[in-house]
Design a protein around this motif. Structure first.
Motif, PDB file in Angstrom:
ATOM      1  N   ALA A   9      51.019 -19.467 -10.093  1.00 16.64           N
ATOM      2  CA  ALA A   9      52.211 -18.625 -10.033  1.00 16.64           C
ATOM      3  C   ALA A   9      51.831 -17.158 -10.083  1.00 16.64           C
ATOM      4  O   ALA A   9      50.896 -16.764 -10.768  1.00 16.64           O
ATOM      5  CB  ALA A   9      53.170 -18.961 -11.178  1.00 16.64           C
ATOM      6  N   SER A  11      53.972 -13.142  -9.784  1.00 15.88           N
ATOM      7  CA  SER A  11      55.252 -12.450  -9.660  1.00 15.88           C
ATOM      8  C   SER A  11      55.026 -11.026  -9.193  1.00 15.88           C
ATOM      9  O   SER A  11      53.942 -10.457  -9.361  1.00 15.88           O
ATOM     10  CB  SER A  11      55.999 -12.456 -10.996  1.00 15.88           C
ATOM     11  N   GLU A  82      60.311 -14.755  -1.769  1.00 23.11           N
ATOM     12  CA  GLU A  82      60.118 -15.697  -2.880  1.00 23.11           C
ATOM     13  C   GLU A  82      59.982 -17.102  -2.313  1.00 23.11           C
ATOM     14  O   GLU A  82      60.879 -17.605  -1.627  1.00 23.11           O
ATOM     15  CB  GLU A  82      61.288 -15.612  -3.862  1.00 23.11           C
ATOM     16  N   LEU A 106      55.469 -17.761  -5.703  1.00 26.54           N
ATOM     17  CA  LEU A 106      55.709 -16.330  -5.789  1.00 26.54           C
ATOM     18  C   LEU A 106      57.137 -16.077  -6.230  1.00 26.54           C
ATOM     19  O   LEU A 106      58.089 -16.545  -5.587  1.00 26.54           O
ATOM     20  CB  LEU A 106      55.453 -15.644  -4.451  1.00 26.54           C
ATOM     21  N   THR A 107      57.277 -15.324  -7.308  1.00 30.37           N
ATOM     22  CA  THR A 107      58.588 -14.906  -7.796  1.00 30.37           C
ATOM     23  C   THR A 107      58.746 -13.414  -7.562  1.00 30.37           C
ATOM     24  O   THR A 107      57.865 -12.626  -7.928  1.00 30.37           O
ATOM     25  CB  THR A 107      58.743 -15.219  -9.293  1.00 30.37           C
ATOM     26  N   LEU A 109      60.781 -10.266  -8.602  1.00 32.71           N
ATOM     27  CA  LEU A 109      61.638  -9.854  -9.727  1.00 32.71           C
ATOM     28  C   LEU A 109      62.585  -8.728  -9.351  1.00 32.71           C
ATOM     29  O   LEU A 109      62.277  -7.908  -8.477  1.00 32.71           O
ATOM     30  CB  LEU A 109      60.742  -9.419 -10.885  1.00 32.71           C
TER      31      LEU A 109
END
Lengths: 109, 124
Positions: A9, A11, A82, A106-107, A109
């Motif tokens: 993960a 971000s 995302e 992939l986040t 934000l």
């Protein structure tokens, strides 16, 4: 080893640059391909080879490689970026001849 | 533009054969010197390449499935197929077909057009 390793993960803040990495011995000989997969959808090829970006893929997606580590950079990440990202690569004298990384979520934000 | 579409039963009983069809539209399966691949994605997991076929019939399989998988092509129907025999619950997955560029590039392996995928559940 014919494996490709990806961080599970990553971000990124909206509009910033993020690099998703893929590590493996095969990358010393071959360029990877990168795929974006959104929930419930098929993977989409976003970058491949030394410098190929398929038609329709925004130019904020780019690839690079150094030693046994390849990176997919997203410059100015958007909310629609995302997704899960997978790399794959040919394998030298390998069977199977191609392997996939485990994927990076992939986040934005 | 070229599109791929998988079809086949969504439910297969254990020990039976999973049979899927990939229909290629928008161009002939024989043009462009492409390979045609099958890939699967186990539930919540990553991608696994199963094998490919060339329109002349040449095939290549991943070793872990080689004894059970068979890929064939019917150029008159612009279709290629996957048969996976003796299935178990471990074969439950989303199965994708894709156009494979690997014959065009010696230094990379890219699957540039994918079908939407079809979910196959192995259960009695």
């Amino acid at each position: 080893s014919s494996e490709l390793t990806q961080d599970p993960a990553v971000s990124v803040a909206l509009g910033q640059t993020v690099r998703i990495t893929c590590q493996g011995d095969s990358l010393r000989s071959y360029y990877p391909s990168w795929y974006q997969q959104k929930p419930g959808q098929a993977p989409v090829l976003v970058f491949y080879g030394k410098s190929h970006r398929p038609s329709g893929i925004p130019d904020r997606f780019s690839g690079s490689i150094s030693g046994n580590t390849a990176s997919l950079a997203i410059t100015g990440a958007q909310a629609e970026d995302e997704a899960d990202y997978y790399c794959n690569s040919r394998v030298s004298n390998g069977s199977p001849p191609v392997v996939f990384g485990g994927g990076t979520k992939l986040t934005v934000l | 533009q070229v599109q791929l579409q998988e079809s086949g039963p969504g439910l297969v009983k254990p020990s039976q054969t999973l049979s899927l069809t990939c229909t290629v539209s928008g161009d002939s399966i024989t043009s462009g010197d492409y390979l045609w691949s099958w890939i699967r994605q186990l539930p919540g997991k990553g991608l696994e390449w199963i094998g490919y076929i060339y329109h002349r019939g040449d095939t290549y399989y991943t070793p872990s499935l080689k004894s059970r998988a068979s890929i064939s092509v019917d150029t008159s129907k612009n279709q290629f197929y996957l048969n996976l025999k003796s299935v178990t619950a471990a074969d439950t997955a989303v199965y994708y077909c894709a156009r494979d560029l690997s014959a065009h590039y010696y230094d990379t392996w890219a699957l540039d057009i994918w079908g939407q995928g079809t979910t196959v559940i192995v259960s009695s």
